[in-house]
Design an enzyme around this catalytic site. Structure first.
Site, mmCIF file in Angstrom:
data_model
loop_
_atom_site.group_PDB
_atom_site.id
_atom_site.type_symbol
_atom_site.label_atom_id
_atom_site.label_comp_id
_atom_site.label_asym_id
_atom_site.label_seq_id
_atom_site.Cartn_x
_atom_site.Cartn_y
_atom_site.Cartn_z
ATOM 1 N N HIS A 16 0.817 -1.229 0.000
ATOM 2 C CA HIS A 16 0.000 0.000 0.000
ATOM 3 C C HIS A 16 0.844 1.270 0.000
ATOM 4 O O HIS A 16 0.324 2.347 -0.241
ATOM 5 C CB HIS A 16 -0.909 0.012 1.229
ATOM 6 C CG HIS A 16 -1.594 -1.296 1.459
ATOM 7 N ND1 HIS A 16 -1.114 -2.251 2.335
ATOM 8 C CD2 HIS A 16 -2.683 -1.833 0.875
ATOM 9 C CE1 HIS A 16 -1.909 -3.317 2.303
ATOM 10 N NE2 HIS A 16 -2.854 -3.091 1.423
ATOM 11 N N CYS A 38 3.446 -1.247 -4.302
ATOM 12 C CA CYS A 38 3.134 -1.583 -5.700
ATOM 13 C C CYS A 38 3.615 -0.437 -6.607
ATOM 14 O O CYS A 38 3.369 0.737 -6.308
ATOM 15 C CB CYS A 38 1.629 -1.773 -5.869
ATOM 16 S SG CYS A 38 1.196 -2.065 -7.589
ATOM 17 N N HIS A 59 -7.390 4.489 4.988
ATOM 18 C CA HIS A 59 -6.768 3.381 4.245
ATOM 19 C C HIS A 59 -5.267 3.655 4.159
ATOM 20 O O HIS A 59 -4.857 4.782 3.874
ATOM 21 C CB HIS A 59 -7.379 3.259 2.842
ATOM 22 C CG HIS A 59 -6.966 2.005 2.140
ATOM 23 N ND1 HIS A 59 -5.746 1.887 1.509
ATOM 24 C CD2 HIS A 59 -7.580 0.800 2.013
ATOM 25 C CE1 HIS A 59 -5.650 0.661 1.007
ATOM 26 N NE2 HIS A 59 -6.751 -0.011 1.296
ATOM 27 N N GLU A 103 -3.063 3.090 1.960
ATOM 28 C CA GLU A 103 -2.583 3.678 0.693
ATOM 29 C C GLU A 103 -2.850 5.193 0.666
ATOM 30 O O GLU A 103 -2.006 5.973 0.201
ATOM 31 C CB GLU A 103 -3.281 3.005 -0.501
ATOM 32 C CG GLU A 103 -2.761 3.555 -1.829
ATOM 33 C CD GLU A 103 -3.537 3.065 -3.036
ATOM 34 O OE1 GLU A 103 -4.010 1.912 -3.037
ATOM 35 O OE2 GLU A 103 -3.675 3.858 -3.985
ATOM 36 N N CYS A 124 -6.185 1.110 -10.705
ATOM 37 C CA CYS A 124 -5.239 0.262 -11.448
ATOM 38 C C CYS A 124 -5.946 -0.722 -12.369
ATOM 39 O O CYS A 124 -7.154 -0.953 -12.250
ATOM 40 C CB CYS A 124 -4.329 -0.469 -10.462
ATOM 41 S SG CYS A 124 -5.152 -1.842 -9.664
ATOM 42 N N SER A 156 -10.037 -5.690 2.614
ATOM 43 C CA SER A 156 -9.514 -5.500 1.258
ATOM 44 C C SER A 156 -10.424 -4.560 0.477
ATOM 45 O O SER A 156 -11.575 -4.884 0.177
ATOM 46 C CB SER A 156 -9.416 -6.859 0.565
ATOM 47 O OG SER A 156 -9.399 -6.699 -0.831
ATOM 48 N N ASN A 202 -10.369 -3.561 -2.644
ATOM 49 C CA ASN A 202 -10.852 -3.973 -3.973
ATOM 50 C C ASN A 202 -11.848 -5.121 -3.877
ATOM 51 O O ASN A 202 -12.745 -5.237 -4.705
ATOM 52 C CB ASN A 202 -9.683 -4.233 -4.934
ATOM 53 C CG ASN A 202 -9.000 -5.530 -4.659
ATOM 54 O OD1 ASN A 202 -9.484 -6.557 -5.085
ATOM 55 N ND2 ASN A 202 -7.888 -5.493 -3.938
ATOM 56 N N SER A 237 -6.029 -9.539 -3.612
ATOM 57 C CA SER A 237 -5.112 -10.057 -2.596
ATOM 58 C C SER A 237 -5.498 -11.469 -2.151
ATOM 59 O O SER A 237 -4.985 -11.968 -1.145
ATOM 60 C CB SER A 237 -5.065 -9.109 -1.395
ATOM 61 O OG SER A 237 -6.365 -8.737 -1.019
HETATM 62 FE FE1 SF4 Z 1 -1.005 -2.718 -7.435
HETATM 63 FE FE2 SF4 Z 1 -3.533 -2.612 -8.262
HETATM 64 FE FE3 SF4 Z 1 -2.609 -4.811 -7.188
HETATM 65 FE FE4 SF4 Z 1 -2.983 -2.642 -5.654
HETATM 66 S S1 SF4 Z 1 -4.563 -3.847 -6.706
HETATM 67 S S2 SF4 Z 1 -1.237 -4.013 -5.610
HETATM 68 S S3 SF4 Z 1 -2.415 -1.030 -7.128
HETATM 69 S S4 SF4 Z 1 -1.889 -3.877 -9.126
#
Ligand code: SF4
Length: 313
Positions: A80, A102, A130, A132, A200, A228, A230, A272
């Site tokens: 992050h 990342c 968060h 990040e 991303c 998480s 995402n 993840s």
């Molecule tokens: Fe990188 Fe996107 Fe994976 Fe996060 S979700 S680690 S920004 S590729």
């Protein structure tokens, strides 16, 4: 349940690990191989309990802050990213740092620094607290305005609307973010930002894939952690299409009653989530009466990110 009336399973693709997560996990594993335990990791390397527990078993020690790391030790920054203050603090404490941020997050960090040098006011679209967001907002000393939703976008106070730019967290909802950017653009016609936001490729592709499978199923199961970002966004994507959807950590969280009356179930996993958990979920669905599994490939992914030099062996 007989084969004729068994439940069909559609697996969204891409799902699971992205290139940034593969790299981050490999950095911890290679550091353990090369230097031996203990290796300290600031924050969960990625937001998944199974990944973290596995690395812990191999000798990684996860800490919230650097004051928990003995002077002179090796420490890894999570995928992050971290603020400049954390980087300075590590130096002050004589820690040997391996950076698993990342590269797509690092790109946003560089963008923030560049905008600040140009004297632009910056809006960050992201979620308060968060890691990040904390890392990105901590790249510069001057204030970055955090905007979390459309209401914040309606109210954010900008001193110089002629020189304002935005950046975003990488794991946001593509649709929600575009609505927020629209509000900002209406208020600040000179607003500048990435053409498509900083969300991303992995986040974008997984959201696109879950929306496609959600059109064909009665229930969507998202595998991922509640922490998480995402994975939570994948859940929301399905729910916004009025589909029954659940976010689970692993196969044992599936309730048999969810499947009652379903003829098809969609499965996806956050960036993840390890593939082993996906396979376990598919096996559990089979035990509960599911038949064939069809993978619906919505996008191909080829991204890979190189490791830090000291771990390339
Ligand atoms: Fe990188 Fe996107 Fe994976 Fe996060 S979700 S680690 S920004 S590729």
């Amino acid at each position: 349940m007989s084969p004729e009336n068994s439940i069909n399973v559609i697996l969204a693709a891409p799902n699971g690990f992205c290139a940034g997560v593969v790299r981050a996990v490999e950095i911890v594993e290679r550091a353990l191989q090369k230097y031996g335990a203990p290796i300290y990791v600031r924050h969960e390397i990625v937001h998944n309990e199974y990944v973290v527990d596995d690395l812990r078993r191999q000798g990684a020690i996860f800490v919230d802050e650097l004051d928990e790391v003995p002077c002179g030790s090796r420490v890894i920054f999570s995928a992050h990213g971290v603020s400049k203050e954390v980087q300075k603090d590590a130096k002050k404490r004589g820690l040997f740092v391996l950076d698993a941020t990342c590269p797509l997050v690092t790109r946003v960090h560089h963008q923030v620094e560049k905008l600040s040098e140009e004297g632009r006011e910056i809006i960050m679209i992201g979620h308060l607290g968060h890691p990040e967001v904390e890392g990105t907002m901590g790249q510069i000393k001057t204030l970055i305005h955090l905007v979390q939703n459309e209401s914040d976008a309606e109210n954010v106070m900008i001193q110089n609307p002629e020189k304002v730019s935005y950046v975003t967290q990488t794991t946001l909802s593509v649709d929600d973010t575009s609505a927020i950017v629209n509000v900002l653009r209406q208020r600040f016609p000179h607003l500048e930002g990435m053409t498509k936001t900083d969300i991303c490729y992995a986040t974008t592709n997984r959201q696109q894939a879950v929306k496609v499978i959600a059109q064909e199923v009665d229930l969507v199961i998202v595998i991922g952690s509640q922490r998480s970002s995402n994975s939570l966004r994948l859940l929301e994507c399905a729910q916004k299409l009025n589909i029954n959807a659940y976010l689970i950590n692993a196969s044992q969280d599936i309730c048999a009653t969810w499947l009652m009356g379903c003829s098809s179930v969609g499965v996806t996993a956050g960036a993840s989530t390890p593939n082993a958990l996906v396979l376990q979920v598919l096996a559990r669905l089979k035990e509960l009466g599911a038949g064939s599994v069809r993978t619906l490939q919505v996008k191909e992914e080829k991204a890979t990110f190189s490791l830090p030099k000291e771990l390339q062996f």
